[in-house]
Scaffold this motif. Structure first.
Motif, PDB file in Angstrom:
ATOM      1  N   GLU A 213       0.687  -1.273   0.092  1.00  0.00           N
ATOM      2  CA  GLU A 213      -0.057  -0.132   0.149  1.00  0.00           C
ATOM      3  C   GLU A 213       1.046   1.336  -0.083  1.00  0.00           C
ATOM      4  OE1 GLU A 213      -4.211  -1.191   2.129  1.00  0.00           O
ATOM      5  OE2 GLU A 213      -2.543  -1.173   3.511  1.00  0.00           O
ATOM      6  N   VAL A 216      -0.580   3.620  -2.716  1.00  0.00           N
ATOM      7  CA  VAL A 216      -2.194   3.873  -2.969  1.00  0.00           C
ATOM      8  C   VAL A 216      -2.540   4.172  -1.436  1.00  0.00           C
ATOM      9  CG1 VAL A 216      -2.590   2.154  -4.866  1.00  0.00           C
ATOM     10  CG2 VAL A 216      -2.704   1.320  -2.633  1.00  0.00           C
ATOM     11  N   ALA A 217      -1.994   3.788  -0.503  1.00  0.00           N
ATOM     12  CA  ALA A 217      -2.475   4.091   0.818  1.00  0.00           C
ATOM     13  C   ALA A 217      -1.364   4.528   1.956  1.00  0.00           C
ATOM     14  CB  ALA A 217      -3.803   3.088   1.522  1.00  0.00           C
ATOM     15  N   ASN A 220      -1.437   3.635   5.982  1.00  0.00           N
ATOM     16  CA  ASN A 220      -2.546   2.777   6.529  1.00  0.00           C
ATOM     17  C   ASN A 220      -2.119   1.340   7.290  1.00  0.00           C
ATOM     18  OD1 ASN A 220      -5.558   1.698   6.803  1.00  0.00           O
ATOM     19  ND2 ASN A 220      -4.757   0.327   5.114  1.00  0.00           N
ATOM     20  N   GLN A 225      -9.586  -1.715   6.269  1.00  0.00           N
ATOM     21  CA  GLN A 225      -9.448  -0.945   4.912  1.00  0.00           C
ATOM     22  C   GLN A 225      -8.399  -1.708   3.583  1.00  0.00           C
ATOM     23  OE1 GLN A 225      -8.439   2.906   5.504  1.00  0.00           O
ATOM     24  NE2 GLN A 225      -9.511   3.155   7.386  1.00  0.00           N
ATOM     25  N   THR A 226      -7.441  -2.504   4.194  1.00  0.00           N
ATOM     26  CA  THR A 226      -6.640  -3.058   3.471  1.00  0.00           C
ATOM     27  C   THR A 226      -7.223  -4.162   2.522  1.00  0.00           C
ATOM     28  OG1 THR A 226      -4.728  -2.758   4.886  1.00  0.00           O
ATOM     29  CG2 THR A 226      -4.561  -4.376   3.427  1.00  0.00           C
ATOM     30  N   ARG A 229      -9.459  -2.919   0.140  1.00  0.00           N
ATOM     31  CA  ARG A 229      -8.757  -2.605  -1.213  1.00  0.00           C
ATOM     32  C   ARG A 229      -8.400  -3.741  -2.176  1.00  0.00           C
ATOM     33  NH1 ARG A 229      -5.877   0.446   1.445  1.00  0.00           N
ATOM     34  NH2 ARG A 229      -7.288   2.410   1.189  1.00  0.00           N
ATOM     35  N   GLN A 232     -10.973  -5.578  -4.182  1.00  0.00           N
ATOM     36  CA  GLN A 232     -12.010  -4.972  -5.234  1.00  0.00           C
ATOM     37  C   GLN A 232     -11.455  -5.698  -6.790  1.00  0.00           C
ATOM     38  OE1 GLN A 232     -10.676  -1.010  -4.951  1.00  0.00           O
ATOM     39  NE2 GLN A 232     -11.804  -0.603  -3.216  1.00  0.00           N
TER      40      GLN A 232
END
Length: 332
Positions: A213, A216-217, A220, A225-226, A229, A232
């Motif tokens: 991440e 993209v994050a 985090n 949330q991971t 993501r 998806q």
């Protein structure tokens, strides 16, 4: 539970792709490398470890990788053949590359591991050496992430994953992130992101997902949330391991659960992740549930860290079942 369909008309339960090398373990426990009298030799490397783990549990396993045309390469091949692992995908490189070697201390923590990977043979695997018909023989393809760290292995690995998706072979990514083999976390996160999107199941620890991440994050640390993501894309299952805290499992359909560890006296910190992946995939390809697979994986990890090697400390089916039964009886 998220749908991961393992096709049953396959001659192999799993093919593992990645690193096979030599592990040299310190003879004395709790001793610095500078002070040990010598080392014991075993076959190691994350992909080889996972292949041995699945094989010892009784499944039929193949391997895709590359070793050097030298004594260590022949030692690795000979050991895996003796175990009964199919090596139709094992290549031998004669360009002067070397089979990787790891020297390790035997300590439960603060354990020094020195890995020699200059011009490593496992990273010499080429796209033209990936056989789609071989991959089609297997229920699952397990990719260990170190194979993504350099070309031509990177392209060969991604090609194998694409072939697997095209023929209904379930793709599993075991992140196996080794920072020393990458130029930066940004570089790693790009290629791991591509690989994760080609995978049905993604397995890693919190630090490895932090790396993935990076772009993209950044920053985090929230598992929910991971998982959202990474679910998806094509991934159906995300498993985030947290050492002594156990693991958290997330499915695309919203199902999630946690699994604790089996507490043992550890002799070393390495080998647990490979044992976990091996027992998980063995369970799933044999028709077990995801919960059973993660529980078996946690038990196999405990057995391995309480042993004095990686490959030789992988449990058999009887050893795994006996270990779990003993724990359950003690908990009553």
């Amino acid at each position: 539970m998220a749908q991961v369909n393992f096709l049953q008309d396959r001659t192999l339960d799993a093919i593992v792709l990645g690193r096979a090398g030599v592990d040299l373990y310190a003879r004395e426990a709790n001793t610095d490398i500078a002070d040990v009298s010598g080392f014991e030799k075993y076959v190691g490397g994350s992909a080889a470890n996972i292949a041995v783990a699945i094989n010892k549990l009784g499944a039929k396993v193949g391997f895709i990788g590359c070793v050097a045309d030298d004594s260590f390469g022949r030692y690795v091949q000979g050991y895996m053949e003796k175990q009964g692992i199919n090596l139709d995908g094992m290549m031998v490189d004669g360009s002067g590359s070397r089979t990787s070697v790891a020297f390790t201390e035997m300590k439960p923590s603060d354990c020094d591991v020195l890995i020699y990977r200059n011009n490593a043979s496992d990273l010499m695997l080429k796209t033209e050496q990936i056989d789609p018909d071989y991959i089609k023989k297997s229920k699952t393809l397990i990719v260990t992430g170190t194979a993504l760290s350099a070309s031509p292995s990177r392209e060969a690995t991604l090609l194998a994953m694409q072939y697997a998706r095209s023929v209904g072979t379930v793709v599993v990514l075991d992140v196996d992130y080794r920072p020393m083999t990458w130029r930066s976390d940004v570089d790693a996160s790009i290629y791991y992101g591509i690989a994760a999107n080609l995978s049905d199941i993604v397995i890693g620890n919190r630090e490895e997902f932090d790396m993935m991440e990076t772009v993209v994050a950044p920053g985090n640390t929230d598992d929910d949330q991971t998982a959202a993501r990474f679910l998806q894309g094509n991934s159906q299952i995300v498993i985030i391991k947290a050492g002594e805290l156990g693991s958290r499992v997330y499915c695309k359909d919203g199902h999630q659960f946690e699994q604790g560890i089996y507490r043992v006296e550890a002799k070393k910190p390495f080998g647990s992740g490979d044992s976990f992946a091996g027992a998980l995939i063995w369970t799933l390809t044999a028709g077990g549930t995801l919960e059973q697979g993660v529980s078996n994986g946690s038990a196999a990890a405990a057995i391995n860290v309480s042993g004095t090697s990686c490959t030789e400390a992988m449990p058999t089916k009887d050893e795994l079942e006996s270990f779990i039964a003993t724990f359950e009886q003690a908990a009553r």
